[in-house]
Design an enzyme around this catalytic site. Structure first.
Site, PDB file in Angstrom:
ATOM      1  N   THR A 154     -10.370  15.665  18.655  1.00 40.66           N
ATOM      2  CA  THR A 154     -10.699  16.456  20.151  1.00 40.66           C
ATOM      3  C   THR A 154     -10.858  17.875  19.827  1.00 40.66           C
ATOM      4  O   THR A 154     -11.410  18.600  20.710  1.00 40.66           O
ATOM      5  CB  THR A 154      -9.186  16.318  20.761  1.00 40.66           C
ATOM      6  OG1 THR A 154      -8.278  16.578  19.988  1.00 40.66           O
ATOM      7  CG2 THR A 154      -8.911  14.959  21.169  1.00 40.66           C
ATOM      8  N   ASN A 178     -11.482  19.541  27.300  1.00 41.63           N
ATOM      9  CA  ASN A 178     -10.828  20.590  27.955  1.00 41.63           C
ATOM     10  C   ASN A 178     -11.520  21.812  28.007  1.00 41.63           C
ATOM     11  O   ASN A 178     -12.393  22.255  27.390  1.00 41.63           O
ATOM     12  CB  ASN A 178      -9.410  20.832  27.189  1.00 41.63           C
ATOM     13  CG  ASN A 178      -8.383  21.575  28.085  1.00 41.63           C
ATOM     14  OD1 ASN A 178      -8.179  21.599  29.127  1.00 41.63           O
ATOM     15  ND2 ASN A 178      -7.892  22.644  27.330  1.00 41.63           N
ATOM     16  N   ASN A 180     -11.303  24.872  26.944  1.00 41.16           N
ATOM     17  CA  ASN A 180     -11.322  25.577  25.661  1.00 41.16           C
ATOM     18  C   ASN A 180     -12.214  24.989  24.564  1.00 41.16           C
ATOM     19  O   ASN A 180     -12.183  25.520  23.478  1.00 41.16           O
ATOM     20  CB  ASN A 180     -10.097  25.925  25.151  1.00 41.16           C
ATOM     21  CG  ASN A 180      -9.167  24.776  24.854  1.00 41.16           C
ATOM     22  OD1 ASN A 180      -9.565  23.744  24.908  1.00 41.16           O
ATOM     23  ND2 ASN A 180      -7.908  25.187  24.346  1.00 41.16           N
ATOM     24  N   LYS A 181     -12.898  23.630  24.852  1.00 44.76           N
ATOM     25  CA  LYS A 181     -13.345  23.024  23.755  1.00 44.76           C
ATOM     26  C   LYS A 181     -14.857  23.281  23.564  1.00 44.76           C
ATOM     27  O   LYS A 181     -15.400  24.241  24.486  1.00 44.76           O
ATOM     28  CB  LYS A 181     -13.232  21.591  23.934  1.00 44.76           C
ATOM     29  CG  LYS A 181     -11.820  20.914  23.945  1.00 44.76           C
ATOM     30  CD  LYS A 181     -11.191  21.338  22.469  1.00 44.76           C
ATOM     31  CE  LYS A 181      -9.913  20.625  22.337  1.00 44.76           C
ATOM     32  NZ  LYS A 181      -8.635  20.879  23.251  1.00 44.76           N
ATOM     33  N   LEU A 182     -15.692  22.942  22.528  1.00 47.82           N
ATOM     34  CA  LEU A 182     -17.055  23.235  22.322  1.00 47.82           C
ATOM     35  C   LEU A 182     -17.797  22.948  23.433  1.00 47.82           C
ATOM     36  O   LEU A 182     -18.918  23.773  24.054  1.00 47.82           O
ATOM     37  CB  LEU A 182     -17.569  22.392  21.183  1.00 47.82           C
ATOM     38  CG  LEU A 182     -18.967  22.572  20.747  1.00 47.82           C
ATOM     39  CD1 LEU A 182     -19.110  24.060  20.314  1.00 47.82           C
ATOM     40  CD2 LEU A 182     -19.410  21.724  19.739  1.00 47.82           C
TER      41      LEU A 182
END
Length: 369
Positions: A154, A178, A180-182
């Site tokens: 994740t 989410n 804040n992910k890549l």
């Protein structure tokens, strides 16, 4: 404020989402759901992918798909976001905590076998902050003990292990989208597998085990889950995926620039990248050693005063009330890293000027100013 990690939206997001709205395909059925699964599987080079409503759901779905349940034990690191551990509890299994490596922050594969019992059903490595775990050793242990391996990728989308994409080495891999992910869909997740039976089973379970009869009635032969992703979010994901290579390039470039700025700061241990991996550097994470001069929590406060957001490493799960009584190995490294680890601003939109500001504050404080 220089934020820790915020999404980068620069492509066809508006266009594809508007298409969903204009056509009325906004719920969990639609062309973008299928397209996101197909394109994502192509990117990570997995045979099949299954979208879910979040990364936690993907992990729970993976456990259920592999038959992990009541009475089983799953070996997992304690230094992680709580999602994989909660997912183990959701299915009625018991987490068993293993320590991590001091340099990579991920599951210490050499400490797994001492925790295996007749109840052990699976190993759940977490590729925390982007660096892959030692999957060769983990898979070898799993084969010798007839265990499943579920990769929590994740935080590691885009990372590679010996030339292959993280999340595709184990029996099932899981990802999060989410904010804040890549790449992001706002909320969402993905399950992938090179075993088509596992992927098909996961898809069936995630869509309420729904079978449409000839007269269009819904028949459900077993208990299922509503883990579906809406077409709206899948459309957003398709657009984000189109820019993933550029996002990954920026992340790695910024990590290299951070390293250059902080490499000579006494008491700051910069992140490693083992020769057999490619780290996506989801978050740029360093360890504030005793020699630095001030403690990690003091550094967080001082950075905030300068308008810089940072965050400590995840608090170990074995210290959380629901899991204090769980079986564990020696967790000295886990505890040490939690007390000293800090995540620095890592957004794709971060500039070298931002990194210079963060680095200068860290350099100044390290001199006792």
């Amino acid at each position: 404020m220089i934020p820790l990690s915020i999404p980068e939206i620069r492509g066809n997001e508006w266009k594809y989402v508007k298409d969903c709205i204009d056509t009325g395909w906004v719920s969990s059925v639609g062309s973008y759901v299928d397209l996101f699964e197909i394109k994502f599987a192509e990117y990570v080079k997995a045979k099949k992918a299954v979208v879910t409503m979040n990364g936690t759901a993907a992990i729970q779905l993976a456990l259920v798909t592999l038959g992990v349940g009541e009475g089983d034990e799953v070996i997992v690191p304690s230094l992680t976001f709580i999602s994989p551990v909660n997912a183990i509890k959701y299915v009625g299994a018991t987490p068993v905590f293993v320590d991590v490596c001091r340099d990579t922050y991920v599951m210490d594969a050499e400490k797994i076998e001492e925790l295996i019992t007749p109840k052990t059903k699976a190993i759940l490595p977490v590729h925390i902050y982007g660096h892959p775990a030692d999957m060769d050793m983990i898979m070898d242990i799993a084969r010798r003990h007839n265990l499943f391996v579920i990769e929590d990728a994740t935080e590691a989308l885009g990372s590679e292990y010996k030339g292959g994409m993280v999340g595709t080495v184990g029996h099932i891999g899981c990802y999060s989208f989410n904010g804040n992910k890549l790449i992001t869909t706002g909320a969402g997740g993905m399950l992938v597998s090179n075993n088509e039976e596992y992927a098909d089973r996961a898809k069936f379970l995630s869509t309420q085990t729904k079978v449409v009869l000839e007269n269009k009635a819904f028949y459900h032969p077993e208990v299922g889950y509503n883990f579906r992703m809406p077409n709206l979010l899948a459309a957003f994901g398709v657009a984000q995926l189109e820019n993933i290579e550029e996002f990954l390039k920026v992340k790695r470039s910024n990590a290299k620039y951070y390293n250059k700025q902080l490499n000579e700061v006494k008491g700051i241990t910069i992140p490693v990248e083992k020769e057999w991996v490619k780290n996506c550097f989801w978050l740029y994470s360093v360890v504030v050693e005793d020699e630095y001069g001030i403690a990690r929590d003091e550094l967080i406060i001082r950075l905030k005063e300068k308008g810089i957001e940072s965050r400590p490493f995840f608090m170990p799960i074995h210290d959380m009330p629901p899991y204090k009584m769980c079986k564990r190995g020696n967790l000295d490294v886990t505890n040490d890293l939690y007390n000293k680890g800090i995540n620095l601003p890592s957004s794709v939109g971060l500039t070298h000027e931002d990194i210079n500001l963060v680095s200068e504050v860290i350099k100044e404080l390290g001199k006792g100013k």
